[in-house]
Design an enzyme around this catalytic site. Structure first.
Site, PDB file in Angstrom:
ATOM      1  N   CYS A 182       0.835  -1.200   0.000  1.00  0.00           N
ATOM      2  CA  CYS A 182       0.000   0.000   0.000  1.00  0.00           C
ATOM      3  C   CYS A 182       0.875   1.258   0.000  1.00  0.00           C
ATOM      4  CB  CYS A 182      -0.979  -0.049   1.179  1.00  0.00           C
ATOM      5  SG  CYS A 182      -2.403   1.021   0.945  1.00  0.00           S
TER       6      CYS A 182
ATOM      7  N   GLU B 152      -1.027  -8.797   4.866  1.00  0.00           N
ATOM      8  CA  GLU B 152      -0.867  -8.926   6.332  1.00  0.00           C
ATOM      9  C   GLU B 152      -2.214  -8.876   7.052  1.00  0.00           C
ATOM     10  OE1 GLU B 152      -0.638  -6.205   4.694  1.00  0.00           O
ATOM     11  OE2 GLU B 152      -0.893  -4.406   5.928  1.00  0.00           O
TER      12      GLU B 152
ATOM     13  N   HIS C 203      -3.427  -5.763   0.938  1.00  0.00           N
ATOM     14  CA  HIS C 203      -2.789  -5.974   2.245  1.00  0.00           C
ATOM     15  C   HIS C 203      -2.744  -7.454   2.639  1.00  0.00           C
ATOM     16  CE1 HIS C 203      -2.521  -1.788   3.777  1.00  0.00           C
ATOM     17  NE2 HIS C 203      -3.532  -1.572   2.952  1.00  0.00           N
TER      18      HIS C 203
END
Lengths: 76, 222
Positions: B87, B197, B195
């Site tokens: 990002c 994560e 994302h």
């Protein structure tokens, strides 16, 4: 020495912000607007001894992203 | 595997990526402030987190890309150290010149925050070895400036060299050729808007992101 640096999107690079402004002008009833492109104006006060090469360097290294933007320097 | 997470003023996914890295590697990452000039010794990965470094002033990632630690990150990347930018981290990597192209305002001007389907384009990189080529995965996005732009020659080149890691399976932000993640020429730097994560365990609604970190661990070594 005062500088005005105009940073604009390169021709052909889509400008969603310009498009939104264009649409809003239409919504206000303004006719005859063919296109809108939005850019940035950066005003700087630099030492009088600052040479063109240094100013060019500042533009290329930070003020503009030359992948998508052009810049033009105006001495005030 | 030891890892480092760079923290810029305005980063807000630094803890998320730290949790994901620790969950997979078993080692707490070193959190490195942007003003530092050196990376910790012996690391196998540097992660640049999501967020809004410097309030996105000037351009997203522009100011962070010129911070002291980025000189060390660029030098390490040039020597082959894996670098992952997610990002805002992706925006920083393009602004730092480690990846081609630029990330512009989303085509529809909206901030897009939702789960998206991605297809894995290159499943042979250090980051994507645990995926199958052409596989569809689900990873969330949350960004305003994710509209990937590069000139036609650059797009042809990175596609020809297999440097598109992920593509959006549908229209998300206006990105050229639906590119969601790009590798550098050496294959050791990956920037992606989604994302991974935020998708590493069942409680996240799925764990499609976890394999990216597991693949890295396997490729780069324990």
């Amino acid at each position: 020495m005062k500088l005005r640096i105009f940073v604009t999107l390169k021709p052909g690079v889509l400008d969603p912000q310009g498009k939104a402004i264009h649409k809003a002008l239409g919504g206000l009833g303004f006719e005859g607007v063919n296109d809108v492109r939005a850019g940035k104006l950066i005003e700087m006060d630099v030492a009088d001894a600052t040479d063109d090469a240094a100013i060019d360097d500042m533009c290329k290294k930070l003020l503009a992203n030359t992948v998508i933007e052009n810049f033009r320097v105006e001495r005030v | 595997m030891k890892t480092a997470v760079i923290v810029f003023p305005g980063s807000n996914c630094d803890r998320d990526i730290a949790v994901a890295l620790e969950a997979v590697t078993g080692v707490k990452p070193a959190m490195v402030w942007h003003g530092e000039s050196e990376l910790p010794a012996g690391i196998g990965l540097v992660a640049l987190p999501g967020g809004f470094s410097y309030g996105d002033y000037l351009r997203s990632g522009a100011v962070a890309a010129r911070s002291a630690i980025m000189r060390a990150v660029v030098a390490a990347a040039d020597k082959g150290l894996p670098v992952l930018g997610i990002c805002n981290g992706f925006q920083v990597l393009t602004e730092a010149g480690l990846l081609p192209g630029a990330l512009m305002r989303n085509e529809g001007l909206d901030f897009v925050c939702r789960e998206v389907k991605l297809t894995v384009d290159n499943a042979q990189s250090a980051f994507t070895s645990r995926y199958a080529a052409g596989e569809e995965i689900v990873i969330p996005v949350a960004h305003h400036d994710g509209n990937y732009f590069a000139d036609q020659d650059t797009l042809d080149r990175i596609e020809g060299e297999g440097r598109v890691a992920f593509r959006y399976a549908g229209q998300v932000n206006g990105s050229a050729r639906d590119i969601a993640g790009v590798l550098n020429a050496g294959g050791n730097v990956l920037g992606m808007m989604p994302h991974p994560e935020r998708r590493i365990e069942a409680a996240h609604g799925g764990d499609d992101g976890r394999r990216l970190f597991e693949g890295l661990l396997e490729t780069v070594g324990a």
